[in-house]
Enzyme design. Structure first.
Site, mmCIF file in Angstrom:
data_model
loop_
_atom_site.group_PDB
_atom_site.id
_atom_site.type_symbol
_atom_site.label_atom_id
_atom_site.label_comp_id
_atom_site.label_asym_id
_atom_site.label_seq_id
_atom_site.Cartn_x
_atom_site.Cartn_y
_atom_site.Cartn_z
ATOM 1 N N ASP A 176 0.822 -1.205 0.000
ATOM 2 C CA ASP A 176 0.000 0.000 0.000
ATOM 3 C C ASP A 176 0.858 1.258 0.000
ATOM 4 O OD1 ASP A 176 -1.412 2.244 1.577
ATOM 5 O OD2 ASP A 176 -3.050 0.931 1.001
ATOM 6 N N TRP A 178 -5.300 1.661 -0.308
ATOM 7 C CA TRP A 178 -5.149 0.836 -1.518
ATOM 8 C C TRP A 178 -5.376 -0.629 -1.207
ATOM 9 C CZ3 TRP A 178 -5.976 3.967 -5.095
ATOM 10 C CH2 TRP A 178 -5.438 5.245 -5.096
ATOM 11 N N ASP A 179 -4.894 -1.075 -0.050
ATOM 12 C CA ASP A 179 -5.185 -2.449 0.358
ATOM 13 C C ASP A 179 -6.687 -2.671 0.468
ATOM 14 O OD1 ASP A 179 -2.606 -3.478 0.601
ATOM 15 O OD2 ASP A 179 -2.411 -2.899 2.702
ATOM 16 N N LEU A 180 -7.345 -1.720 1.111
ATOM 17 C CA LEU A 180 -8.784 -1.889 1.363
ATOM 18 C C LEU A 180 -9.582 -1.875 0.069
ATOM 19 C CD1 LEU A 180 -8.874 0.490 4.427
ATOM 20 C CD2 LEU A 180 -9.331 -1.989 4.508
ATOM 21 N N GLY A 209 -9.018 -5.079 -1.731
ATOM 22 C CA GLY A 209 -9.733 -6.195 -1.106
ATOM 23 C C GLY A 209 -11.205 -6.218 -1.487
#
Lengths: 400, 400
Positions: free
Chosen positions: A130, A157-159, A162
């Site tokens: 991220d 960005w991870d979220l 996901g």
């Protein structure tokens, strides 16, 4: 937990945020999500925040409502069991490398109609996180008052990756239902980041203007929105997104005449143009600063609420956690029994609320290996003797 | 555009970021997404960034690959046509109010098995935006070096809500396929924000410790990760998430002995403990600062790449847009013909890449009302005479 995806089983071999949230959202909607980890836990198993006993509050919230199978993934027998679980169930979420024992091509030999969703760093397989894709697309250079770049703390960005991965999983399943064909959807963090910069118009903007947007601190680009401080020192964010809100805000603060004077002086009308309210912020901001500074927060908030203005006070996460309307009494939260950490606190369920369905309580995350025996028996048809042998030889692990 | 969701039609009545991205992701995966707007455009139609001709680069990227129907939603006849389109197609994404002419209960009277996904501000229907829910859960108080709160510039909550809404749409469709039952999924921005704080362990953390996490600037909580500046002034983010990466990083920078000396002095081992690398950052950071300051960026990046360390230089969005590997030559992007703005630039497609499928070019966003006639004919079976009458009376609008 909602029984929205009942009957769907997903194998998840993953770690950290992006890939586990994809599994989490499916589990909170009633899918059977089986997280397969190294015996003793994967690389995220002790990720901070942790309790005094080194139990990860991070892990136990990102993996709620899932089952846990523990295998020795360093040995061929453990890897083969994971491959067999993927083949037996048909849906797979992972952030393992695109090549290797969990490649889609390898797994599809065992099950032709397999659906794989793979979270990646860069599209070529090289690693990214991220924080590094964030720098690569330029957001830290736009965040905060400057001149130093500021990382966002939220792993945005991870979220986003996901949630998109969870969407992509269901899209690929829908295609398989229609065509019989399996597929792999690869979702690189870097493509989510640069693609989002493009979706928001940012890439077009810099190519059109040939320059970067200025640093704006806590002001919002292209419309009227900023933080202001009240007489009693409370910082408040106010954002105007409709022309009606603009008129209401001026009335609520008694600023109609002062703003009309600016309009006359500059030969513009702010009534129906977000952009002009932004362009002329040098004249507008001081008026609002003065009005906020004259009012106490309680009185001001009531006035803004009555006028339908979108605003909120800045507060800390502890304030938020202790806000009973937001957490304790919010139907999305429920008491969490059986957290691996032993600490009890309100546990979040699915973000979505379905008025037509019963929202069950949030479920706890599993202990490492808690469901090894159940899953190997049910999905691979192994006998209790076979499972005992796997445990004795250290190929499989159980929670003890 | 991938033909993943071919055959699916979604009506979208929405504006700004969250709800339009849900439609965008579906459209980029091949669904027919019909955005229904007020004639002349909704409240986001001129949202900045804009061109010199006041064409929104924001709107034309958030609405790619969709169709546009323009209606006068201020009149009963226009509202009824929108209701009929929802009923005729069966899938609906919106951020219109939960009560009123687009309430799920109203629409479900026209089509019992309707699936509605509704993006909201607060769960009770009161308004909120990305910037205000962000404050409400505490992230600006953790972002940047302090003491002032810093808003993130990326509309992260909108984006996460949009991707989750797309997922929720497909989940509700899957349930309908299994049970025959429609449903509404409500996704409030505020629940996405506080639920995410919970999922990441943040709510548990502050309730456990009774205090807020400290401000860390660009450092990452709970592991070794921070920005450092090279000899030639390039700021670089470096993050270590595996123990192998830690060993490699020390070797790459020649820091094994210096770090071993800290371990001896403090009676700890950093080899397999992310948390200790964070706790003892006061001792570790200066060593790394000195090593970065001794090296030029080009040489350092090559060394880190060879060692498999995750790092990236801070750069601007213009740098990113001009990085040919990331944009021009990235298969996710394609030339965009026919942008409403008339400006041509690389256009993003779906974040996901499907090796088994053909990725078509990214499609342009529609002009307001470009598909009014086609959609009213095909989905409502209206004759050309009926459609002409709607246009003549100003109930429907077309692009001219």
């Amino acid at each position: 937990m909602y029984e929205m995806l009942g009957g769907l089983t997903v194998i998840e071999a993953s770690s950290f945020v992006a890939s586990p949230t994809a599994g989490l959202y499916c589990a909170q909607f009633g899918a059977e999500v089986i997280r397969v980890d190294q015996i003793g836990g994967g690389p995220d198993y002790r990720r901070w925040p942790v309790t005094a006993d080194n139990a990860s509050l991070y892990w136990e919230n990102l993996n709620r409502a899932k089952k846990s199978v523990a295998l020795d993934l360093g040995r061929p027998e453990g890897r083969q069991l994971l491959q067999e679980l993927v083949a037996a169930t048909g849906q797979f979420i992972t952030n393992f490398p695109a090549e290797g024992f969990l490649s889609h091509a390898t797994l599809a030999q065992l099950r032709a109609d397999l659906v794989t969703v793979r979270v990646m760093g860069w599209p070529d397989g090289s690693p990214a996180l991220d924080y590094t894709v964030n720098n690569a697309v330029g957001y830290p250079m736009l965040t905060g008052p400057g001149p130093e770049p500021v990382n966002h703390v939220l792993p945005a960005w991870d979220l986003l990756t996901g949630a998109y991965a969870a969407f992509a999983l269901l899209a690929a399943i829908q295609r398989r239902s229609a065509t019989g064909q399996g597929s792999e959807v690869r979702v690189p963090l870097s493509d989510v980041a640069i693609g989002t910069a493009a979706n928001l118009g940012g890439i077009a903007e810099v190519l059109y203007s040939g320059e970067n947007r200025p640093r704006l601190g806590n002001a919002v680009y292209g419309l009227f929105g900023r933080d202001f401080v009240t007489a009693d020192g409370q910082r408040v964010m106010v954002v105007v997104v409709t022309h009606r809100q603009w008129a209401k805000l001026l009335a609520a603060l008694g600023l109609e005449q002062a703003v009309a004077a600016i309009e006359t002086e500059r030969g513009v009308s702010f009534a129906t143009d977000d952009g002009l309210r932004f362009t002329h912020r040098d004249a507008l901001y001081p008026l609002f600063e003065a009005e906020f500074a004259r009012r106490r927060h309680g009185e001001l908030a009531a006035t803004l609420d009555a006028a339908g203005i979108v605003h909120s006070a800045y507060r800390t996460m502890l304030d938020a956690a202790r806000d009973s309307a937001m957490v304790e009494e919010n139907p999305m939260f429920s008491p969490s029994a059986g957290n691996p950490s032993g600490f009890a606190y309100p546990a979040a369920g699915a973000f979505g609320t379905v008025p037509q369905m019963e929202r069950g309580n949030a479920l706890a995350a599993p202990h490492n290996g808690e469901h090894t025996e159940e899953v190997l028996a049910r999905h691979l048809g192994l006998s209790s003797g076979e499972i005992a042998h796997l445990i004795d030889t250290g190929i499989a692990g159980i929670h003890s």
